[in-house]
Scaffold this active site. Structure first.
Site, PDB file in Angstrom:
ATOM      1  N   ASP A 259       0.870  -1.183   0.000  1.00 54.21           N
ATOM      2  CA  ASP A 259       0.000   0.000   0.000  1.00 54.21           C
ATOM      3  C   ASP A 259       0.902   1.226   0.000  1.00 54.21           C
ATOM      4  O   ASP A 259       1.945   1.263   0.648  1.00 54.21           O
ATOM      5  CB  ASP A 259      -0.966  -0.007   1.184  1.00 54.21           C
ATOM      6  CG  ASP A 259      -0.290  -0.045   2.536  1.00 54.21           C
ATOM      7  OD1 ASP A 259      -0.121   1.028   3.154  1.00 54.21           O
ATOM      8  OD2 ASP A 259       0.075  -1.155   2.984  1.00 54.21           O
TER       9      ASP A 259
ATOM     10  N   GLU B 126      -8.064   4.561  11.862  1.00 53.49           N
ATOM     11  CA  GLU B 126      -6.993   4.359  12.839  1.00 53.49           C
ATOM     12  C   GLU B 126      -6.785   5.533  13.794  1.00 53.49           C
ATOM     13  O   GLU B 126      -5.881   5.508  14.633  1.00 53.49           O
ATOM     14  CB  GLU B 126      -5.680   4.056  12.113  1.00 53.49           C
ATOM     15  CG  GLU B 126      -5.251   5.109  11.107  1.00 53.49           C
ATOM     16  CD  GLU B 126      -3.933   4.750  10.442  1.00 53.49           C
ATOM     17  OE1 GLU B 126      -2.890   4.850  11.119  1.00 53.49           O
ATOM     18  OE2 GLU B 126      -3.945   4.373   9.245  1.00 53.49           O
TER      19      GLU B 126
END
Length: 324
Positions: A7, A95
Site C-alpha cells: 500500500d 486508525e
C-alpha cells in the site's frame, strides 16, 4: 499461499510499477483521499500505473472522525471516479479518533461505509489495527460484516485480530519493506489466500500476467486455446509460452500487445464466434405444387407469386406448361 501486496501514498513519490510487478507483487492499495477535501497528489498516477502492469488495484480513504462522513465519502468518490469490476473494493482506513468518543467514531465510520457500498455496489474493506480497535473503540463488533485488513507488524501470516472477526483478508505485516522501483520504505501486505481467492473479491475477471497461477489462469488458457492459440495443455501456470500466445492473440485482435490479460483481453477471449444460421433449403416448385390442395392460404400465396413475376415470364411458363 499468501500473496504479496503493498500500500502506497504520495510518501513513496513516483513508483516504477513495472519494476514493482516484476517482484511478484500481485496487488496494491493507493491512498486516494483524506477527510473532506484532501486528495493524494500521486493517486491518479498510481491508479493508472497499477492497471498498466496487471497489478490488482485498490483505493483507500483515510478517515477523519471529526469531519462529516457524507462529505468524506463524496471526496473519495469524486477522486476515484470509478471502481471497475477488476478492482478491489474500496477501503476505509480507520486508525484515529480525532478526539471523538467511540460512539461518534463508530457511527460516522459506518455511515461512510454504507454510502460507499450503496454508490459502488461493493462491500468496502475495513483497515485498522488491534490496539486502536480494542482501546479506543471498545472492541466493537458492529463492523464484523466488513472484510478485515489488519495492521499487525512483525507477525507475517499470524496477525492478532479483534474478536469481532474470525478471519483476516489482508494483513499489513511491515511498514519498513523495500522493493526495487520504490524510493524508501513501503508497507508490505499478505492476502489470506491464493489468486483464486483474490478473484472472489472482484466482480470481474482478475488481471493476469506471467507468474500467476491458479484455476483462473487455467480458465484463461482454455479460452485462448479455444480461439486457436496453441499453448499446450492448460495447466494453470502463466509461463513464457502462455505469455507468447497471449501476445499473439492480442496482436490478432488489434489489442495492446503487452502480454497482460486485462479487461480488454478477457473480454475478447470470452467472446464466442457468432452463430451462423443454417442456409434455408432451396424451394422446389414441383414439390410445392404437389402439396397444393386449394386451401385459401395457398390460393392467396399463388396470387402473390403471380403478382411478383413479369408478364413475359408468365406467358412463357404457360406456353411450356401447355405443350404436349
Amino acid at each position: 499461499m499468501a500473496l504479496l501486496g503493498i500500500d502506497i501514498s504520495a510518501y513513496q513519490e513516483d513508483v516504477n510499477w513495472a519494476t514493482v510487478a516484476s517482484q511478484s507483487v500481485f496487488y496494491g492499495f493507493a491512498k486516494a483521499t483524506e477527510g473532506v477535501t484532501s486528495r493524494d497528489e500521486k493517486f491518479a498516477r498510481n491508479w493508472a500505473g497499477m492497471r498498466s502492469v496487471g497489478i490488482v488495484r485498490g483505493a483507500y480513504h483515510f478517515f477523519r472522525p471529526g469531519r462529516d462522513p457524507a462529505q468524506q465519502a463524496d471526496n473519495f468518490l469524486k477522486t476515484v471516479q470509478t471502481i471497475e469490476d477488476f478492482d478491489l473494493p474500496p477501503v476505509l482506513d480507520l486508525e484515529i479518533n480525532d478526539g471523538q468518543s467511540a460512539s461518534v467514531v463508530i457511527d460516522r465510520a459506518l455511515k461512510w461505509l454504507e454510502i460507499i457500498e450503496a454508490k459502488t455496489g461493493r462491500k468496502p474493506i475495513l483497515y485498522t489495527y488491534p490496539s486502536f480497535w480494542e482501546d479506543k473503540l471498545g472492541n466493537t463488533a458492529r463492523f464484523s460484516e466488513y472484510p478485515l485488513w489488519i495492521a499487525n507488524f512483525g507477525t507475517p501470516g499470524r496477525p492478532y485480530i479483534p474478536s469481532a472477526w474470525k478471519l483476516w483478508v489482508f494483513h499489513q505485516y511491515s511498514e519498513s519493506g523495500t522493493l526495487r522501483g520504490i524510493v524508501g520504505n513501503v508497507d508490505l501486505n499478505q492476502f489470506n489466500g491464493d489468486l483464486d481467492g483474490l478473484q472472489k473479491l472482484l466482480k470481474g475477471r482478475i488481471p493476469l500476467r506471467q507468474g500467476c497461477e491458479g484455476n483462473v489462469v487455467q480458465e484463461m488458457q482454455s479460452l485462448l486455446k479455444a480461439q486457436g492459440f496453441d499453448l499446450g495443455t492448460p495447466d494453470g501456470d502463466f509461463g513464457p509460452k502462455t505469455k507468447a500466445q497471449v501476445v499473439a492473440f492480442q496482436k490478432a485482435k488489434s489489442l495492446l500487445t503487452d502480454g497482460i490479460v486485462g479487461a480488454a483481453t478477457w473480454s475478447a477471449l470470452q467472446k464466442t464466434s457468432p452463430s451462423v444460421p443454417p442456409a434455408p433449403l432451396p424451394i422446389d416448385l414441383i414439390n410445392v405444387c404437389k402439396s397444393y390442395r386449394g386451401a385459401a392460404h395457398q390460393d392467396s400465396s399463388l396470387r402473390w407469386l403471380q403478382s411478383q413475376i413479369p408478364k413475359s415470364t408468365l406467358d412463357e411458363f404457360a406456353r411450356r406448361w401447355r405443350q404436349p
